[in-house]
Motif scaffolding. Structure first.
Motif, PDB file in Angstrom:
ATOM      1  N   ALA A 178       6.026  16.322   2.957  1.00 38.64           N
ATOM      2  CA  ALA A 178       6.007  14.728   3.517  1.00 38.64           C
ATOM      3  C   ALA A 178       4.736  14.614   4.496  1.00 38.64           C
ATOM      4  O   ALA A 178       3.939  15.625   4.560  1.00 38.64           O
ATOM      5  N   TYR A 179       4.407  13.476   4.500  1.00 40.78           N
ATOM      6  CA  TYR A 179       3.377  13.196   5.739  1.00 40.78           C
ATOM      7  C   TYR A 179       3.818  12.030   6.631  1.00 40.78           C
ATOM      8  O   TYR A 179       4.610  11.228   6.148  1.00 40.78           O
ATOM      9  N   LEU A 180       3.361  11.903   7.791  1.00 43.95           N
ATOM     10  CA  LEU A 180       3.607  10.860   8.628  1.00 43.95           C
ATOM     11  C   LEU A 180       2.455   9.900   8.653  1.00 43.95           C
ATOM     12  O   LEU A 180       1.451  10.003   8.583  1.00 43.95           O
ATOM     13  N   ARG A 181       3.076   8.837   8.584  1.00 40.62           N
ATOM     14  CA  ARG A 181       2.054   7.579   8.607  1.00 40.62           C
ATOM     15  C   ARG A 181       1.664   7.180  10.114  1.00 40.62           C
ATOM     16  O   ARG A 181       1.867   8.093  11.041  1.00 40.62           O
ATOM     17  N   ALA A 182       0.555   6.394  10.209  1.00 42.60           N
ATOM     18  CA  ALA A 182       0.328   6.310  11.642  1.00 42.60           C
ATOM     19  C   ALA A 182       0.908   5.583  12.551  1.00 42.60           C
ATOM     20  O   ALA A 182       1.146   5.882  13.556  1.00 42.60           O
ATOM     21  N   ASP A 183       2.169   4.706  11.869  1.00 40.87           N
ATOM     22  CA  ASP A 183       3.144   4.170  12.796  1.00 40.87           C
ATOM     23  C   ASP A 183       4.336   5.150  12.923  1.00 40.87           C
ATOM     24  O   ASP A 183       5.270   4.970  13.846  1.00 40.87           O
ATOM     25  N   GLY A 184       4.222   6.520  12.495  1.00 38.17           N
ATOM     26  CA  GLY A 184       5.251   7.470  12.940  1.00 38.17           C
ATOM     27  C   GLY A 184       6.510   7.687  11.930  1.00 38.17           C
ATOM     28  O   GLY A 184       7.207   8.551  11.920  1.00 38.17           O
ATOM     29  N   ASP A 185       6.454   6.607  10.627  1.00 38.04           N
ATOM     30  CA  ASP A 185       7.419   6.857   9.555  1.00 38.04           C
ATOM     31  C   ASP A 185       6.975   8.085   8.776  1.00 38.04           C
ATOM     32  O   ASP A 185       5.659   8.251   8.549  1.00 38.04           O
ATOM     33  N   LEU A 186       7.932   8.766   8.392  1.00 38.17           N
ATOM     34  CA  LEU A 186       7.840  10.005   7.501  1.00 38.17           C
ATOM     35  C   LEU A 186       7.838   9.482   5.976  1.00 38.17           C
ATOM     36  O   LEU A 186       8.878   8.656   5.768  1.00 38.17           O
TER      37      LEU A 186
ATOM     38  N   GLU B  80       0.818  -1.212  -0.001  1.00 38.82           N
ATOM     39  CA  GLU B  80      -0.090  -0.007  -0.011  1.00 38.82           C
ATOM     40  C   GLU B  80       0.836   1.232  -0.050  1.00 38.82           C
ATOM     41  O   GLU B  80       0.439   2.531  -0.225  1.00 38.82           O
ATOM     42  N   ASP B  81       2.090   1.096   0.238  1.00 31.64           N
ATOM     43  CA  ASP B  81       2.834   2.316   0.176  1.00 31.64           C
ATOM     44  C   ASP B  81       3.246   2.866  -0.913  1.00 31.64           C
ATOM     45  O   ASP B  81       3.825   2.021  -1.934  1.00 31.64           O
ATOM     46  N   PRO B  82       3.073   4.209  -1.389  1.00 26.15           N
ATOM     47  CA  PRO B  82       3.472   4.758  -2.956  1.00 26.15           C
ATOM     48  C   PRO B  82       4.816   4.935  -3.003  1.00 26.15           C
ATOM     49  O   PRO B  82       5.538   5.134  -4.039  1.00 26.15           O
ATOM     50  N   ALA B  83       5.684   5.011  -1.831  1.00 26.80           N
ATOM     51  CA  ALA B  83       7.034   5.364  -1.692  1.00 26.80           C
ATOM     52  C   ALA B  83       7.595   4.681  -0.501  1.00 26.80           C
ATOM     53  O   ALA B  83       7.087   4.516   0.468  1.00 26.80           O
ATOM     54  N   LEU B  84       9.144   4.603  -0.588  1.00 22.76           N
ATOM     55  CA  LEU B  84       9.805   4.453   0.543  1.00 22.76           C
ATOM     56  C   LEU B  84       9.987   5.294   1.631  1.00 22.76           C
ATOM     57  O   LEU B  84      10.177   6.575   1.338  1.00 22.76           O
ATOM     58  N   PRO B  85       9.406   4.913   2.893  1.00 25.57           N
ATOM     59  CA  PRO B  85       9.393   6.204   3.795  1.00 25.57           C
ATOM     60  C   PRO B  85      10.914   6.601   4.010  1.00 25.57           C
ATOM     61  O   PRO B  85      11.845   5.751   3.804  1.00 25.57           O
ATOM     62  N   ILE B  86      11.131   7.815   4.740  1.00 24.20           N
ATOM     63  CA  ILE B  86      12.600   8.320   4.961  1.00 24.20           C
ATOM     64  C   ILE B  86      12.542   8.196   6.685  1.00 24.20           C
ATOM     65  O   ILE B  86      13.551   8.507   7.263  1.00 24.20           O
ATOM     66  N   GLY B  87      11.542   7.663   7.267  1.00 19.30           N
ATOM     67  CA  GLY B  87      11.754   7.211   8.602  1.00 19.30           C
ATOM     68  C   GLY B  87      11.431   8.092   9.624  1.00 19.30           C
ATOM     69  O   GLY B  87      10.516   8.922   9.595  1.00 19.30           O
ATOM     70  N   ARG B  88      12.060   8.165  10.792  1.00 22.86           N
ATOM     71  CA  ARG B  88      12.088   8.904  11.651  1.00 22.86           C
ATOM     72  C   ARG B  88      13.500   9.701  12.215  1.00 22.86           C
ATOM     73  O   ARG B  88      14.297   9.406  11.529  1.00 22.86           O
ATOM     74  N   PRO B  89      13.196  10.724  13.144  1.00 22.82           N
ATOM     75  CA  PRO B  89      14.644  11.293  13.434  1.00 22.82           C
ATOM     76  C   PRO B  89      15.546  10.609  13.948  1.00 22.82           C
ATOM     77  O   PRO B  89      15.138   9.644  14.653  1.00 22.82           O
ATOM     78  N   ILE B  90      16.744  10.761  13.718  1.00 25.97           N
ATOM     79  CA  ILE B  90      17.799  10.263  14.412  1.00 25.97           C
ATOM     80  C   ILE B  90      18.100  10.664  15.740  1.00 25.97           C
ATOM     81  O   ILE B  90      17.387  11.747  16.117  1.00 25.97           O
ATOM     82  N   GLN B  91      19.156  10.376  16.215  1.00 34.86           N
ATOM     83  CA  GLN B  91      19.306  10.934  17.683  1.00 34.86           C
ATOM     84  C   GLN B  91      19.367  12.441  17.719  1.00 34.86           C
ATOM     85  O   GLN B  91      20.035  12.832  17.085  1.00 34.86           O
ATOM     86  N   ASN B  92      18.766  12.998  19.079  1.00 34.16           N
ATOM     87  CA  ASN B  92      19.053  14.247  19.229  1.00 34.16           C
ATOM     88  C   ASN B  92      18.780  15.331  18.033  1.00 34.16           C
ATOM     89  O   ASN B  92      19.231  16.177  17.801  1.00 34.16           O
ATOM     90  N   THR B  93      17.521  14.816  17.443  1.00 29.32           N
ATOM     91  CA  THR B  93      16.904  15.508  16.189  1.00 29.32           C
ATOM     92  C   THR B  93      15.448  15.366  16.368  1.00 29.32           C
ATOM     93  O   THR B  93      14.853  14.392  16.732  1.00 29.32           O
ATOM     94  N   ARG B  94      14.811  16.353  16.075  1.00 32.66           N
ATOM     95  CA  ARG B  94      13.493  16.506  16.127  1.00 32.66           C
ATOM     96  C   ARG B  94      12.788  16.961  14.747  1.00 32.66           C
ATOM     97  O   ARG B  94      13.444  17.556  13.911  1.00 32.66           O
ATOM     98  N   LEU B  95      11.572  16.545  14.465  1.00 37.45           N
ATOM     99  CA  LEU B  95      11.201  16.733  13.098  1.00 37.45           C
ATOM    100  C   LEU B  95       9.540  16.960  13.478  1.00 37.45           C
ATOM    101  O   LEU B  95       8.891  16.520  14.154  1.00 37.45           O
ATOM    102  N   TYR B  96       9.073  18.066  12.636  1.00 40.20           N
ATOM    103  CA  TYR B  96       7.692  18.369  12.639  1.00 40.20           C
ATOM    104  C   TYR B  96       7.111  18.517  11.105  1.00 40.20           C
ATOM    105  O   TYR B  96       7.891  18.905  10.293  1.00 40.20           O
ATOM    106  N   VAL B  97       5.969  18.152  10.772  1.00 38.23           N
ATOM    107  CA  VAL B  97       5.339  18.342   9.431  1.00 38.23           C
ATOM    108  C   VAL B  97       4.141  19.282   9.825  1.00 38.23           C
ATOM    109  O   VAL B  97       3.250  19.304  10.518  1.00 38.23           O
ATOM    110  N   VAL B  98       4.363  20.292   9.000  1.00 41.92           N
ATOM    111  CA  VAL B  98       3.497  21.593   9.275  1.00 41.92           C
ATOM    112  C   VAL B  98       2.770  22.133   8.054  1.00 41.92           C
ATOM    113  O   VAL B  98       3.651  22.058   7.103  1.00 41.92           O
TER     114      VAL B  98
END
Length: 528
Positions: A406-414, A333-351
């Motif tokens: 980008a968008y966040l999936r329900a599991d938190g992957d970007l 069901e995924d149209p593209a490979l996720p780019i995942g979650r933030p690495i250590q000491n990094t924060r991410l927001y979709v706005v």
């Protein structure tokens, strides 16, 4: 300070993915971190190039000696020093020597035009250049002091320079292209490098790590390749050639038992297509830089198995990597490979505007954390535009606006959805180039593709696709038929050109200029 509006659902998913705080040496500079590491691993091999090796003790002494030369030449803390040295032990010695002076290194390529280099040097107030090409550069730039990086008897120093270097000092400056035509100098702090390589969640980095240094030094992937090894007591293997040959790449990886390798998406695709066995001995294969082809990822999964392949994403302004996605499976069901979650000491927001997005809602990716650049050299307006301050649930954040959607999936992957500026208008219709490229890549006989926009003599814009096929049973008209079944007519490229390969830039990305130049010669249609 303005606050980001949010629903409970949006806030919850962002709190979950941003639990990335981890201990790292944020109170020290790279100089101190390397010197401490060298003291602990004096006899361990630090650098390998062809038949040469340097232990940590030897590397530290050589860097101390060259730092003494630079300081005698007038290099002071806070200065910028241009570095143009071929991939060699002298390159690593040079970078360390600059940092030991409390200065920042400004990597550049001697093939860049003189006018561009003068702009770079001027923006950085750089008056000295450390190079192994000193006669040539001295002739081109008589107004700058050229310091040789190679000596018949290299100077050595047993004592580390007594120069304090703090975590917020600038370690290096990377110049990226700017939309205005003026290159942007991205300043990177010492603590940002430490944040990248300590406590890494995307790969094992320790004294047993062997990293291949493959990227040009002016490409920020080199930051990971060099300091990911040398701040842990690991080994940095320098690729011996100027250009990558897959047979040589395999030999180097196997001979030196390299454990971790980063490849740009385009180069990764080439390896997977032509010689997947090249990467067979690696512990971790990192790849990123452009949107991934699901076909290549699927083939790599079959060949390498789970938990060895990691997709990474990050702009220069966030110090090389910002997110990671261990590739374990591809969901239908995924149209593209996720780019995942933030690495250590990094924060991410979709706005979206000033509103935090809930799962499934597309917005701009904003990044925060110790990896952020303090801003662009000499560009306060652009710095204020791209680096903004906002409150998130009452907590102040300094955020970098990436311009990526980008968008966040329900599991938190970007999941990456293309650039904000990747949206084009053709015949009045808005088109995302990434969507067209995705459907071309889904054709079973397409190996690689690249979609862009060109302009006809009439001034009308046209979609153009360049395609590297599998075998010979593919035609432009066959591809159009495939696309017409999946896209509106206005999204089907008017020009589809079959190529034997996609040309790459020095940093391993698709060279749009070369592609469009060949298209112009053939059709007279100008690139936009």
């Amino acid at each position: 300070m303005e606050s980001l509006a949010c629903t409970a659902e949006a806030l919850s998913i962002h709190k979950e993915i941003n639990r990335t705080a981890a201990p790292f040496p944020d109170g020290a500079g790279v100089k101190e971190l390397f010197e401490d590491c060298a003291a602990r691993h004096v006899d361990a091999v630090a650098v390998v190039h062809r038949d040469r090796t340097l232990t940590y003790g030897e590397l530290n002494e050589l860097a101390n000696g060259l730092a003494d030369v630079l300081r005698m030449r007038g290099v002071r803390p806070g200065d910028a020093v241009g570095v143009c040295i071929e991939r060699s032990p002298e390159l690593i010695v040079g970078l360390l020597a600059v940092l030991k002076c409390g200065a920042a290194y400004l990597p550049f390529d001697a093939s860049w035009p003189d006018e561009r280099l003068r702009i770079l040097f001027g923006e950085a107030h750089c008056r000295r250049v450390l190079t192994d090409q000193d006669p040539a550069l001295a002739g081109r730039f008589p107004e700058y002091e050229v310091v040789p990086a190679v000596y018949a008897e290299p100077p050595r120093g047993r004592t580390n320079p007594d120069v304090p270097v703090g975590p917020l000092d600038i370690a290096y400056i990377n110049f990226t292209s700017g939309s205005t035509g003026r290159p942007k100098g991205v300043r990177i702090e010492h603590r940002a490098i430490a944040r990248l390589v300590f406590g890494a969640v995307y790969a094992r980095l320790d004294a047993d790590t062997t990293l291949l240094q493959l990227a040009p030094i002016s490409f920020d992937a080199a930051t990971f390749e060099i300091w990911g090894a040398l701040l842990h007591g690991g080994t940095c293997v320098l690729y011996p050639g100027k250009h990558v040959r897959l047979s040589e790449l395999k030999r180097v990886l196997d001979d030196h038992r390299v454990t971790v390798l980063f490849l740009t998406t385009a180069l990764f695709n080439t390896v997977v297509d032509e010689a997947p066995e090249t990467l067979g001995g690696l512990e971790t294969i990192l790849t990123g830089g452009e949107a991934h082809s699901l076909r290549h990822i699927e083939k790599a999964l079959r060949h390498y198995g789970r938990d060895r392949l990691v997709s990474v994403y990050g702009p220069t302004e966030c110090t090389t990597f910002a997110t990671f996605h261990p590739v374990r499976e591809l969901r239908p069901e995924d149209p593209a490979l996720p780019i995942g979650r933030p690495i250590q000491n990094t924060r991410l927001y979709v706005v979206d505007g000033d509103t935090l997005c809930a799962p499934g809602e597309t917005g701009e990716v904003l990044l925060a954390g110790a990896g952020l650049s303090p801003g662009y050299l000499g560009m306060p307006d652009i710095t204020r535009e791209r680096f903004i301050d906002r409150e998130v649930d009452g907590v102040p954040e300094r955020l970098y606006r990436t311009g990526d959607r980008a968008y966040l999936r329900a599991d938190g992957d970007l999941v990456f959805q293309g650039r904000q500026d990747d949206q084009v208008k053709v015949s009045g219709f808005r088109i995302e180039l990434g969507e067209v490229a995705h459907h071309i890549g889904a054709h079973p006989t397409v190996k690689q593709s690249y979609v862009t926009v060109a302009e006809r003599a009439t001034g009308e814009k046209a979609l153009i696709a360049f395609v590297v096929p599998h075998g010979e049973d593919i035609t432009p008209e066959g591809l159009r038929t495939h696309l017409r079944a999946r896209l509106p007519g206005y999204m089907v490229p008017s020009g589809i050109h079959l190529c034997t390969a996609l040309p790459l830039t020095a940093t391993g990305k698709v060279d749009r200029r070369v592609l469009l130049s060949s298209h112009l010669q053939a059709t007279g249609v100008m690139p936009v």
